[in-house]
Design an enzyme around this catalytic site. Structure first.
Site, PDB file in Angstrom:
ATOM      1  N   SER A  60       0.807  -1.227   0.000  1.00  0.00           N
ATOM      2  CA  SER A  60       0.000   0.000   0.000  1.00  0.00           C
ATOM      3  C   SER A  60       0.838   1.274   0.000  1.00  0.00           C
ATOM      4  CB  SER A  60      -0.948   0.018   1.196  1.00  0.00           C
ATOM      5  OG  SER A  60      -0.222   0.173   2.410  1.00  0.00           O
ATOM      6  N   LYS A 133       0.542   4.384   6.750  1.00  0.00           N
ATOM      7  CA  LYS A 133       0.024   5.266   5.707  1.00  0.00           C
ATOM      8  C   LYS A 133       0.660   6.648   5.872  1.00  0.00           C
ATOM      9  CE  LYS A 133      -3.078   2.024   4.749  1.00  0.00           C
ATOM     10  NZ  LYS A 133      -2.876   1.121   3.584  1.00  0.00           N
TER      11      LYS A 133
END
Length: 252
Positions: A60, A133
């Site tokens: 990701s 993230k």
């Protein structure tokens, strides 16, 4: 009398010579144990309060971070200095972001080894229970996707994320996933750099937390890639991408 005295001295000499090496080894072993215990204690305190090691379990954050990269996470600086837009953070699942992990049967020896190595930061057995993230929105920020160019806007300011986004050749913006949110106090809005392959804040609007990450869930800020050696180096937070973003109170 002198002869008897000499014989008595000769009889006691082997005890002294035998005793000294034994006492020497015992002292040496004691010192080694003390050093090891102190080293483990210091490493445990560093891992608990200063720095932790994690590995990257998913794609990701490609290209910034690759699968199986080992990273160090700074736990103390964010507590005193806060976070900035662009920081790459590791956090515990806010609830419903990760699928249930199947129970894996492992031997007590493997579990024990992992536990010891995790104490000193050489293993990260709980990496699968965390996410990583990039911070896009801070408390009070109004974050919207997307404008006519496919850009995210923060407090009305479009941000050019090209320095870190992982996009296929010829593509200028990620596939749009519309959202329009204002970040609550003590929360963050986070997105993955591999935007078309990241289950981030955008996809959890229907969860109880509405896609926001409580700051209490944040372990810290990732700052260094330690493995593999050919990728060793500091993680670029790309703060310059957000340089033109106005503060929430002055946003249009």
């Amino acid at each position: 009398m002198s002869s008897d005295h000499a014989g008595h001295a000769d009889d006691s000499a082997p005890e002294l010579s035998d005793g000294k090496p034994r006492r020497g080894w015992l002292i040496f072993l004691r010192d080694v144990v003390v050093i090891v215990v102190i080293a483990l204690l210091v490493s445990f305190l560093v891992k608990t309060f200063l720095v932790r090691s994690f590995y990257i379990p998913s794609a990701s954050m490609t290209q910034t971070l690759l699968v199986d990269d080992r990273i160090l996470v700074d736990e103390i600086t964010p507590r005193f200095g806060g976070y900035e837009r662009g920081d790459v953070v590791v956090f515990r699942d806010p609830g419903g972001w990760l699928p249930p992990s199947p129970e894996v049967s492992r031997s007590p020896l493997v579990d024990g080894t992992d536990w010891v190595l995790s104490l000193v930061g050489l293993a990260a057995p709980d990496s699968d229970e965390h996410l990583i993230k990039r911070i896009i929105g801070l408390p009070g920020d109004h974050v919207v996707c997307c404008n006519a160019l496919g850009q995210v806007t923060v407090n009305g300011q479009p941000i050019d994320e090209s320095p870190y986004l992982n996009l296929p050749a010829g593509k200028t913006a990620p596939s749009p996933v519309p959202f329009d949110v204002t970040v609550p106090e003590t929360s963050l809005w986070v997105l993955g750099d591999n935007r078309d392959n990241s289950q981030d804040s955008r996809f959890h609007l229907d969860q109880p937390g509405a896609g926001f990450v409580p700051m209490d869930n944040v372990v810290g800020r990732a700052f260094l890639i330690t493995w593999p050696f050919d990728r060793f180096g500091l993680i670029d937070f790309r703060h310059s991408v957000f340089a033109g973003v106005p503060a929430p109170e002055s946003a249009p």
